[in-house]
Design a protein around this motif. Sequence first.
Motif, short mmCIF file in Angstrom:
data_model
loop_
_atom_site.label_atom_id
_atom_site.label_comp_id
_atom_site.label_asym_id
_atom_site.label_seq_id
_atom_site.Cartn_x
_atom_site.Cartn_y
_atom_site.Cartn_z
N PHE A 154 0.95 -1.31 -0.19
CA PHE A 154 -0.12 0.11 0.12
C PHE A 154 0.83 1.19 -0.04
CE2 PHE A 154 -2.53 -3.48 1.82
CZ PHE A 154 -3.97 -3.21 1.27
N ALA A 155 0.51 2.28 -0.56
CA ALA A 155 1.30 3.45 -0.91
C ALA A 155 0.44 4.86 -0.74
CB ALA A 155 1.94 3.56 -2.27
N SER A 156 1.04 5.81 0.09
CA SER A 156 0.34 7.06 -0.05
C SER A 156 1.27 8.22 -0.84
CB SER A 156 0.06 7.55 1.21
OG SER A 156 -0.85 6.75 2.07
N SER A 202 6.44 19.46 -11.42
CA SER A 202 5.66 18.98 -10.18
C SER A 202 6.97 18.33 -9.29
CB SER A 202 4.87 17.79 -10.52
OG SER A 202 5.30 16.85 -11.41
N VAL A 203 6.70 18.28 -8.20
CA VAL A 203 7.44 17.75 -7.14
C VAL A 203 6.58 16.43 -6.70
CG1 VAL A 203 9.12 19.17 -6.80
CG2 VAL A 203 7.19 19.21 -5.29
N TYR A 204 7.02 15.48 -6.02
CA TYR A 204 6.14 14.20 -5.49
C TYR A 204 7.09 13.43 -4.36
CZ TYR A 204 8.65 11.77 -9.12
OH TYR A 204 9.62 11.24 -9.96
N PHE A 205 5.88 12.77 -3.73
CA PHE A 205 6.53 11.92 -2.70
C PHE A 205 5.76 10.86 -2.45
CE2 PHE A 205 6.19 10.67 1.85
CZ PHE A 205 7.71 10.33 2.18
N GLN A 206 6.09 9.75 -2.28
CA GLN A 206 5.40 8.48 -2.02
C GLN A 206 6.05 7.55 -0.94
OE1 GLN A 206 5.41 4.80 -4.65
NE2 GLN A 206 3.55 5.87 -5.53
N ARG A 207 5.10 6.95 -0.12
CA ARG A 207 5.69 6.06 0.90
C ARG A 207 4.82 4.74 0.98
NH1 ARG A 207 5.08 4.22 6.39
NH2 ARG A 207 7.28 4.23 7.27
N GLU A 208 5.56 3.78 0.59
CA GLU A 208 4.95 2.45 0.31
C GLU A 208 5.26 1.50 1.43
OE1 GLU A 208 4.62 -0.86 -3.37
OE2 GLU A 208 5.67 1.01 -3.54
N LEU A 244 9.44 -5.95 1.23
CA LEU A 244 10.30 -5.23 2.28
C LEU A 244 9.47 -4.39 3.02
CD1 LEU A 244 13.22 -4.01 -0.01
CD2 LEU A 244 13.34 -5.78 1.70
N ALA A 245 10.14 -3.87 4.08
CA ALA A 245 9.11 -3.16 5.11
C ALA A 245 8.73 -1.93 4.75
CB ALA A 245 10.27 -2.80 6.33
N GLU A 258 14.58 5.21 -1.04
CA GLU A 258 15.07 4.57 0.13
C GLU A 258 14.34 3.45 0.61
OE1 GLU A 258 15.89 7.69 2.85
OE2 GLU A 258 17.11 8.77 1.62
N THR A 259 14.96 2.36 0.58
CA THR A 259 14.11 1.13 1.27
C THR A 259 14.77 0.60 2.32
OG1 THR A 259 15.57 -0.44 -0.38
CG2 THR A 259 13.40 0.45 -1.33
N GLU A 260 13.98 -0.17 3.29
CA GLU A 260 14.35 -0.73 4.41
C GLU A 260 13.67 -2.11 4.38
OE1 GLU A 260 13.30 1.60 7.68
OE2 GLU A 260 14.44 3.40 7.00
N GLY A 261 14.54 -3.13 4.98
CA GLY A 261 13.77 -4.59 4.94
C GLY A 261 14.67 -5.57 4.91
N ALA A 262 14.37 -6.69 5.39
CA ALA A 262 15.36 -7.81 5.45
C ALA A 262 14.60 -9.02 5.16
CB ALA A 262 16.03 -8.09 7.15
#
Length: 811
Positions: free
Chosen positions: A585-587, A605-611, A641-642, A673-677
């Motif tokens: 899921f992403a905003s 445009s400038v944009y930001f997304q958190r998934e 991934l997290a 940038e991704t985080e997770g294991a």
Amino acid sequence: MIILMFLPIVGFAQKYELTGKVIDKSMDFPLEYASISAKSIEDGSIVNGGVTNQQGVFSIQLEKGTYNLEIEYISFEIKKINNFTINKDTDLGTIGLGAKAGELDEVTVVAETTQVEVRLDKKIYNVGKDLTTSGGTVGDALGNVPSVTVDIDGAISLRGNENVRILINGKPSSIAGFGDQDIFQQLPADAIESVEVITSPSARYDAEGTAGIINIILKRENTLGFNGSVRGTLGDPTNSGAFLDLNLRTDNFNVFTSLGYTDRTRPGNAFTDTRYTGNSSFDRIIEDREFDRTGQNFNVNAGVEYFIDDMSSITASFFTRLGDDRDISTNINRRFDQGIENSTTERIETELEDDERFQYALNYEKRFDEENRDHKLTADLQYSNSDETKTALINENQTIPVDSLVAFQDNLETEFEESFLIQADYVLPIGDAQFEAGFRGEYEDQSQGFLVQRQDLETGNLLTDEFVSSDFNFQQNVTAVYTQYGDKMGKFSYLLGLRYENTQLKGNTLPLVPENFDRNFDFDKNFDGLFPTVNLVYELGEDENVTLGYNRRINRPRSWFLNPFPSQSSRINVFQGNPDLDPSFASAFDLGYLKRWEKLTLTSSVYFQRETDAFERVERDTGRVTEEDGIPIIENIPINLATEERYGAEVGILYNPAKWLRTNLSFNYFRFETEGAFEGIEYGATNESYFGRFSSNIILPWKIQWQTNAFYRGPRQNAQTETDPIASVDLGFSKDFLEDDNLTVSFNVRDLFNSRKRDQFTITENFTSNSSSQWRVRQFTATVVYRFNQQKRDQRRGGGDDYDDGEFGAQ
């Protein structure tokens, strides 16, 4: 005698000719299909009217008198001339129209190389005149759309994100291969009218695709009478095709048909150099591959629209694609130990594929208000299916140190997929405001069969591989309802929406010998989600505005990401699905700015997304080796991934300094940038990249058009792999012949310098790998188009018969 006295007055009332020319005043460019109406001063009824021709010229007949005149073109300001008196033939001269600004719907920018409509929730690009993709494929056309990239494998990305939802005429379709993007490398680009890039989708759109939506609008002629066109292409490598478009429109119905046949060859190549650590048999393996892909495809897109009355219509349409493809892949595998080549094998894979796709659709549209045709109800029913059979013979022989058979494999892969779609949408304008509500149910069922037989080297018999052969059944059911409301208050416009979706993912895996496995691969998952959307516009001036968008979206794993049984394209590098994969899921937020000058238009445009639970494909050493020669097997598997945070900026410039020169420049920068294991290994990474595109259209002497498209993508990096930059250039030339320019001859070169290659470097705990691959080599194509009873269209039609959201737009 009294009747005879009045006949001369009635029969020979004097009429005068009213003429003029309509242009886009910002670019001095004629507007074809602009409408002219002469209305009665007493009751406002239309006395007579007409439309402009290709040169923007109109001519209507009026009796002596006084009228109110209106000249209009879709997305442009209406020009009104009140209390106009005509008592002789009159020429109004040149009438300039300016693009609308500040309306809830759209701001339109018109240019010869592209037409861009900037709306609250999307940008629309008219790609019908792109010379560099004439005779090419849908994938070629998408590769020239700003914000969109198509990599050398044909994978489509939006702003660098491959999780993009692709629709055909606003709906999921078997034309799009149920998400299989390979289909876009086979369908002709000439079938496209426009491409909608939707980076901040409103609630009316499916919530699938965290990057956004690409909606492909197919061509459809609306001119009265019988008309059509014939196209033929020839190319090297082989790229031949014949296409026929026919259209018959009367006051009561519109019949449209498109037929196409293509015969294409797509040679490609790949190279991989892998170095291992801790392997006792080999410390280096070099793979050198050559691809020879050929295919013949036949396409039919036909339908009939019946106008029940002035306010309602029903359309039935049918699409089919029949494909017959043959792919031959040659893989030379050289193995080294301490720098010495001690064995070499040659693997030849011959794959035959028969592919049949069918789609049946029924659309009903009801308009409720003659004065406001946006008040309407649309309902759609659609059934699609595809039936695909692949047979592959894999023959691998050792050439060093001695000639011998290493492996022989016979694969049979079958896939049947069907989809049902039911949809209804209601639109109610309320003054400047607009209310919408709708329902969509999309239900897919897919079954895959995979049978692998390997030759026993000692007996020569074919034995079934019990650890790979299997059946996989997959269902995806999505039920959704939405509502949204938009209004305009002075210089401020807004569109607020909310969508609810229920997703059911079911998978059933049947191994040939279940006793060989110690786990159950079946799954049944159910997800509910609310997806709010907010789109805002504030007008800073007549030709300047700022937009702000927010939306929440979902990424559902497709069946090949969930099927737990490995592919067989390589013995040592395999892709395997993950049945434990969950949707992500992403905003997303998007802030845009648009400014128009006389000869220049700026969009940015400038944009930001958190998934959350973002997908990532990782490579790992399975710990297993091949039975024949003990080579380590490397597995590529998708995981959750997290989190992934992605942000970037893009800018687009349309600059038309002269009638003979038009340019289009776009640039997009992104960073994530991704985080997770996974299995105790950290796969977090930071990556940034960018890509730019430049297009110019120059009119040479003798009205020869010359178009150049240049593309550059910067380097990229994820947790394991670095990818080098890619640059390519396309050229196209076109010349019109005959009266009314009914014959067009064009020539283009795709990838002029043969530079569209992907070079990568991968580092893992057990190996490092250098690779280079080229999906398709440089392509030359010549195209001839002949149109009959049909004017060459440089603009989208204006007036009441244009493509609108209720008929062909994204829902």
